[in-house]
Write an enzyme that holds these catalytic residues in place. Structure first.
Site, PDB file in Angstrom:
ATOM      1  N   ARG A 148       7.327  -2.444  -5.151  1.00  0.00           N
ATOM      2  CA  ARG A 148       8.664  -2.751  -5.680  1.00  0.00           C
ATOM      3  C   ARG A 148       9.161  -4.074  -5.092  1.00  0.00           C
ATOM      4  NH1 ARG A 148      12.128  -0.182  -3.652  1.00  0.00           N
ATOM      5  NH2 ARG A 148      10.942   1.206  -2.316  1.00  0.00           N
TER       6      ARG A 148
ATOM      7  N   TYR B 259       3.861  -2.922 -11.889  1.00  0.00           N
ATOM      8  CA  TYR B 259       3.587  -1.974 -10.809  1.00  0.00           C
ATOM      9  C   TYR B 259       4.686  -0.944 -10.577  1.00  0.00           C
ATOM     10  CZ  TYR B 259       1.075  -0.191  -6.833  1.00  0.00           C
ATOM     11  OH  TYR B 259       0.352   0.620  -6.004  1.00  0.00           O
TER      12      TYR B 259
ATOM     13  N   GLY C 107       7.491   1.433  -9.430  1.00  0.00           N
ATOM     14  CA  GLY C 107       8.915   1.518  -9.726  1.00  0.00           C
ATOM     15  C   GLY C 107       9.471   0.306 -10.455  1.00  0.00           C
TER      16      GLY C 107
ATOM     17  N   LYS D  94      12.545   4.922 -10.699  1.00  0.00           N
ATOM     18  CA  LYS D  94      13.632   4.418  -9.860  1.00  0.00           C
ATOM     19  C   LYS D  94      14.748   3.802 -10.726  1.00  0.00           C
ATOM     20  CE  LYS D  94      11.817   6.102  -6.356  1.00  0.00           C
ATOM     21  NZ  LYS D  94      10.733   5.820  -5.538  1.00  0.00           N
TER      22      LYS D  94
ATOM     23  N   HIS E 287      17.182  10.227  -3.906  1.00  0.00           N
ATOM     24  CA  HIS E 287      15.781   9.953  -3.553  1.00  0.00           C
ATOM     25  C   HIS E 287      15.306  11.073  -2.630  1.00  0.00           C
ATOM     26  CE1 HIS E 287      12.722   6.804  -1.838  1.00  0.00           C
ATOM     27  NE2 HIS E 287      12.199   7.477  -2.833  1.00  0.00           N
TER      28      HIS E 287
ATOM     29  N   SER F 200      11.212   5.287   1.244  1.00  0.00           N
ATOM     30  CA  SER F 200       9.895   5.144   0.618  1.00  0.00           C
ATOM     31  C   SER F 200       8.793   5.133   1.671  1.00  0.00           C
ATOM     32  CB  SER F 200       9.855   3.839  -0.175  1.00  0.00           C
ATOM     33  OG  SER F 200      10.886   3.843  -1.142  1.00  0.00           O
TER      34      SER F 200
ATOM     35  N   CYS G 167       7.899   7.441   3.724  1.00  0.00           N
ATOM     36  CA  CYS G 167       8.283   8.058   5.007  1.00  0.00           C
ATOM     37  C   CYS G 167       8.076   9.568   5.008  1.00  0.00           C
ATOM     38  CB  CYS G 167       9.722   7.714   5.348  1.00  0.00           C
ATOM     39  SG  CYS G 167       9.925   5.986   5.813  1.00  0.00           S
TER      40      CYS G 167
ATOM     41  N   LYS H  97       8.056  12.124   2.063  1.00  0.00           N
ATOM     42  CA  LYS H  97       8.568  13.125   1.114  1.00  0.00           C
ATOM     43  C   LYS H  97       7.433  13.936   0.484  1.00  0.00           C
ATOM     44  CE  LYS H  97      10.906  10.157  -1.292  1.00  0.00           C
ATOM     45  NZ  LYS H  97      10.638   9.030  -0.370  1.00  0.00           N
TER      46      LYS H  97
ATOM     47  N   ASN I 202       4.460  14.452   1.474  1.00  0.00           N
ATOM     48  CA  ASN I 202       3.791  15.291   2.462  1.00  0.00           C
ATOM     49  C   ASN I 202       4.618  16.504   2.864  1.00  0.00           C
ATOM     50  OD1 ASN I 202       1.084  14.086   3.727  1.00  0.00           O
ATOM     51  ND2 ASN I 202       2.344  12.448   2.877  1.00  0.00           N
TER      52      ASN I 202
ATOM     53  N   ASP J 284       9.974  13.345  -5.012  1.00  0.00           N
ATOM     54  CA  ASP J 284      10.552  11.994  -4.903  1.00  0.00           C
ATOM     55  C   ASP J 284      12.015  11.909  -5.334  1.00  0.00           C
ATOM     56  OD1 ASP J 284       9.972   9.217  -4.151  1.00  0.00           O
ATOM     57  OD2 ASP J 284      10.171   8.723  -6.260  1.00  0.00           O
TER      58      ASP J 284
ATOM     59  N   ARG K  85      -1.729   3.873  -4.726  1.00  0.00           N
ATOM     60  CA  ARG K  85      -1.095   5.116  -5.175  1.00  0.00           C
ATOM     61  C   ARG K  85      -2.019   5.932  -6.065  1.00  0.00           C
ATOM     62  NH1 ARG K  85       4.665   6.031  -3.701  1.00  0.00           N
ATOM     63  NH2 ARG K  85       5.094   4.194  -2.447  1.00  0.00           N
TER      64      ARG K  85
ATOM     65  N   ASN L 125       5.337  20.438  10.772  1.00  0.00           N
ATOM     66  CA  ASN L 125       6.757  20.244  10.460  1.00  0.00           C
ATOM     67  C   ASN L 125       7.407  21.554  10.003  1.00  0.00           C
ATOM     68  OD1 ASN L 125       6.619  17.523  11.136  1.00  0.00           O
ATOM     69  ND2 ASN L 125       6.017  16.915   9.060  1.00  0.00           N
TER      70      ASN L 125
HETATM   71  P1  GTP Z   1       7.409   7.301  -1.659  1.00  0.00           P
HETATM   72  O1  GTP Z   1       6.497   7.847  -2.705  1.00  0.00           O
HETATM   73  O2  GTP Z   1       7.178   5.843  -1.397  1.00  0.00           O
HETATM   74  O3  GTP Z   1       8.839   7.575  -1.924  1.00  0.00           O
HETATM   75  O4  GTP Z   1       6.950   7.944  -0.260  1.00  0.00           O
HETATM   76  P2  GTP Z   1       7.072   9.389   0.434  1.00  0.00           P
HETATM   77  O5  GTP Z   1       8.365   9.509   1.146  1.00  0.00           O
HETATM   78  O6  GTP Z   1       6.718  10.467  -0.527  1.00  0.00           O
HETATM   79  O7  GTP Z   1       5.959   9.279   1.576  1.00  0.00           O
HETATM   80  P3  GTP Z   1       4.575  10.071   1.778  1.00  0.00           P
HETATM   81  O8  GTP Z   1       4.762  11.553   1.924  1.00  0.00           O
HETATM   82  O9  GTP Z   1       3.629   9.636   0.736  1.00  0.00           O
HETATM   83  O10 GTP Z   1       4.116   9.522   3.208  1.00  0.00           O
HETATM   84  C1  GTP Z   1       3.953   8.166   3.491  1.00  0.00           C
HETATM   85  C2  GTP Z   1       3.018   7.981   4.671  1.00  0.00           C
HETATM   86  O11 GTP Z   1       3.527   8.668   5.822  1.00  0.00           O
HETATM   87  C3  GTP Z   1       1.620   8.522   4.402  1.00  0.00           C
HETATM   88  O12 GTP Z   1       0.685   7.608   4.921  1.00  0.00           O
HETATM   89  C4  GTP Z   1       1.596   9.815   5.175  1.00  0.00           C
HETATM   90  O13 GTP Z   1       0.291  10.166   5.590  1.00  0.00           O
HETATM   91  C5  GTP Z   1       2.540   9.536   6.363  1.00  0.00           C
HETATM   92  N1  GTP Z   1       3.200  10.785   6.835  1.00  0.00           N
HETATM   93  C6  GTP Z   1       3.809  11.726   6.086  1.00  0.00           C
HETATM   94  N2  GTP Z   1       4.255  12.762   6.837  1.00  0.00           N
HETATM   95  C7  GTP Z   1       3.940  12.469   8.115  1.00  0.00           C
HETATM   96  C8  GTP Z   1       4.149  13.148   9.377  1.00  0.00           C
HETATM   97  O14 GTP Z   1       4.704  14.241   9.464  1.00  0.00           O
HETATM   98  N3  GTP Z   1       3.688  12.502  10.488  1.00  0.00           N
HETATM   99  C9  GTP Z   1       3.057  11.288  10.432  1.00  0.00           C
HETATM  100  N4  GTP Z   1       2.631  10.740  11.555  1.00  0.00           N
HETATM  101  N5  GTP Z   1       2.844  10.628   9.250  1.00  0.00           N
HETATM  102  C10 GTP Z   1       3.270  11.203   8.128  1.00  0.00           C
HETATM  103  C1  SPV Z   2       9.105   4.399  -3.657  1.00  0.00           C
HETATM  104  O1  SPV Z   2       8.880   3.201  -3.379  1.00  0.00           O
HETATM  105  O2  SPV Z   2      10.060   5.036  -3.156  1.00  0.00           O
HETATM  106  C2  SPV Z   2       8.204   5.116  -4.593  1.00  0.00           C
HETATM  107  C3  SPV Z   2       7.176   4.339  -5.286  1.00  0.00           C
HETATM  108  O3  SPV Z   2       8.346   6.304  -4.780  1.00  0.00           O
HETATM  109  S1  SPV Z   2       7.810   3.443  -6.644  1.00  0.00           S
HETATM  110  O4  SPV Z   2       7.620   4.243  -7.853  1.00  0.00           O
HETATM  111  O5  SPV Z   2       7.047   2.198  -6.744  1.00  0.00           O
HETATM  112  O6  SPV Z   2       9.217   3.181  -6.478  1.00  0.00           O
HETATM  113 MN    MN Z   3      10.123   7.110  -3.673  1.00  0.00          MN
END
Ligand code: GTP
Ligand code: SPV
Ligand code: MN
Length: 581
Positions: free
Chosen positions: A69, A197, A199, A206, A226, A248, A250, A252, A254, A275, A365, A493
């Protein structure tokens, strides 16, 4: 929710501007998807992956200048600048349209213009909404087919010919100098040009479901956030529902799909969304959430069978991979998938991988259908959504911010959300690892003045009264002196979710601190966990001196808002200052 032009007329107007060779209306069928896939295999946009291990899966590389983004090129174009507020980039609608019309003019010559009708939210749900995206990218159409309820069913969902949010998208010449992601919330209109690409280009996500929707939500008394939505089954067999806003990349996806480390104790997690959450007050006065999306556009790096087995299971068929690496076995690979790097890979630009640097792009992604997720909740398609018991705000902070704390009230929770800060990630272009304020994990996504957005949160709390969800803050990313994560994260967690659940039931112990209530070390279930008592104390520690150093940043942020900042935010600021001593 009307756009000002009948759908057919708007499509014609866009065609007059972009001058495509042909116009194709998407019906959303599987045959159509196959037709698009074949076309992209032919022109090299798609590479077919190993049919045995990844059936119906494809790899695509984006332009290396177009991998995330672009927040600096994202605009909220309201008539009055004040309505966009101090956290958004603004241009007047007339000026922005003049600039963008020049880029759109003739940009689809030699190309097909796809008309992509889609529904955000379960079909037939009162809270669902229709969008129509016009695009010259077959890749975008294929992703929209996975991410939304796309095609004829969306046209059938329209109440009349004006009932849609309009989005015009063209990759054009994919030139970062002529790239703009513009929103005209007063018109229910999105214009995006110069990027293909994520978002920037999948306009349902988004652009519509957060920026335009947050504007609508404020007008109509609901919320577009979000946030992931998860279902927590507890030992008594009951289910509670939790939403969590994390910036983003961080955590979600997972958290929403975690395999609970406490399954044996009866704590299980299922996924409603990973998301975005649309939340409204139901007839019973409680807050309900639907997931407007139908798929996951998930971060690949770090995802593996240990950290997120449910994501791995979801992406093994009918999925699209963008900017990942490719193994000799014709399978996708990314950093953190296996410990050892496979020999003989191609990197995310299709070049022989030398072993230096990243093989996959850090913001690579996977696009996977939510219905394929083994832990998808039975409530995923529920048109009513799910009743929310707790709202979590979370951040990526190496220092100061404890693993979890409980807000003292809804108003204090709004302050906690408004003052969130987090380290930047590869999900947006720009520096990575820089701490910035990211209120409600919505900094890049609030489609209006963030001061008014804080006020809207306060208003929703008043309407919900004693039925308002409890608010907590989480941080999985605190590190020790050597930069190592103090908390194991992922499935563990669930231990934090257990404490949150027990807090809501009035069962678990907490220690009052200046920032909120933190678990006593004994209240956190660490049975079977390989961490020292000292480590737990460290990850829960609230240091007043360090927190005092957070205050000037908060004040500086609030000062930007002038009279649009609700007075309650200053009240909470002063109360925190006092509690810190
Ligand atoms: P967007 O799709 O961008 O909105 O991201 P998201 O918030 O869904 O993040 P996602 O769950 O994809 O995690 C992003 C990164 O953080 C990945 O590389 C994960 O492996 C890592 N991660 C997620 N949860 C944890 C955790 O509890 N501990 C650690 N150390 N890393 C984590
Ligand atoms: C984010 O960046 O928070 C995402 C990926 O979930 S995107 O669709 O590119 O915004
Ligand atoms: Mn997101």
């Amino acid at each position: 929710m009307p756009y000002s032009m009948k759908l057919k007329d708007w499509v014609q107007e866009c065609a007059n501007l972009c001058k495509p060779d042909s116009i194709y209306w998407c019906n959303g069928s599987d045959e159509e998807y196959q037709m698009l896939v074949n076309k992209m295999l032919e022109d090299g946009t798609f590479h077919k992956l190993n049919e045995e291990t990844y059936p119906n899966c494809y790899l695509s590389y984006s332009n290396p200048n177009d991998v995330a983004r672009v927040e600096h090129l994202t605009f909220i174009c309201t008539k009055n600048e004040k309505d966009a507020g101090p956290t958004n980039h603004w241009k007047s609608p007339d000026e922005m349209k003049k600039i963008m019309r020049e880029v759109y003019d003739g940009c689809m010559k030699g190309r097909t213009m796809y008309v992509v009708p889609y529904v955000m939210g379960p079909l037939g749900a009162p809270a669902s909404k229709v969008g129509v995206e016009i695009t010259d990218s077959a890749y975008v159409v294929a992703n929209m087919k996975i991410m939304t309820r796309m095609g004829q069913k969306a046209l059938d969902s329209m109440k009349d010919e004006y009932d849609y949010v309009a989005g015009l998208h063209s990759v054009a010449d994919c030139n970062p100098e002529r790239r703009y992601i513009a929103h005209f919330p007063e018109e229910y209109l999105i214009w995006s040009v110069g990027s293909g690409y994520g978002g920037n280009a999948l306009l349902g996500k988004k652009c519509f479901a957060l920026r335009i929707a947050s504007w609508l939500a404020r007008e109509q008394g609901w919320m577009a956030e979000h946030m992931l939505i998860l279902e927590l089954e507890t030992p008594d067999g009951k289910k509670s529902y939790i939403t969590a806003a994390l910036p983003s990349a961080c955590g979600k996806t997972n958290l929403a799909m975690m395999v609970s480390a406490l399954e044996n104790e009866g704590y299980k997690v299922k996924t409603v969304g990973d998301d975005i959450a649309w939340m409204y007050i139901g007839d019973d006065g409680r807050l309900y959430a639907i997931n407007p999306e139908a798929g996951f556009f998930g971060v690949a790096p770090g995802t593996n069978p240990k950290t997120n087995p449910n994501a791995i299971a979801s992406l093994h068929k009918n999925s699209i991979f963008t900017n990942v690496a490719l193994t000799k076995e014709n399978e996708p690979w990314w950093e953190g998938y296996t410990k050892e790097k496979p020999e003989g890979m191609k990197d995310w630009q299709g070049k022989d991988y030398s072993g230096e640097g990243n093989a996959a792009h850090p913001n690579s992604r996977f696009t996977a259908p939510a219905a394929q997720c083994p832990c998808i909740s039975s409530e995923f398609e529920n048109p009513k959504g799910v009743p929310i018991d707790a709202i979590l705000f979370g951040a990526r902070r190496a220092t100061n911010v404890p693993l979890v704390y409980e807000a003292l009230s809804w108003q204090h929770g709004v302050f906690v959300g408004a003052t969130m800060s987090s380290e930047t990630t590869a999900a947006a272009t720009g520096a990575v690892g820089v701490i910035r304020r990211d209120p409600f994990a919505m900094l890049p996504f609030i489609g209006y003045n963030a001061g008014d957005y804080f006020q809207h949160w306060l208003n929703m709390g008043k309407k919900l009264g004693d039925k308002a969800p409890k608010i907590f803050h989480i941080n999985w990313f605190r590190t020790d002196e050597d930069g190592k994560f103090l908390w194991p994260g992922f499935g563990d967690n669930a231990r934090v979710l257990k404490w949150i659940h027990e807090r809501m039931e009035g069962k678990a112990d907490a220690k009052a601190t200046a920032i909120g209530n933190v678990p006593t070390p004994d209240a956190l279930d660490t049975k079977g966990l390989d961490v020292t008592k000292e480590q737990i104390e460290k990850v829960l520690d609230v240091n007043n001196a360090n927190w005092k150093s957070e205050l000037p940043g908060m004040k500086e942020f609030f000062d930007k808002f002038g009279d649009t900042l609700p007075k309650e935010m200053w009240d909470e600021y002063k109360a925190l200052e006092q509690r810190l001593g």
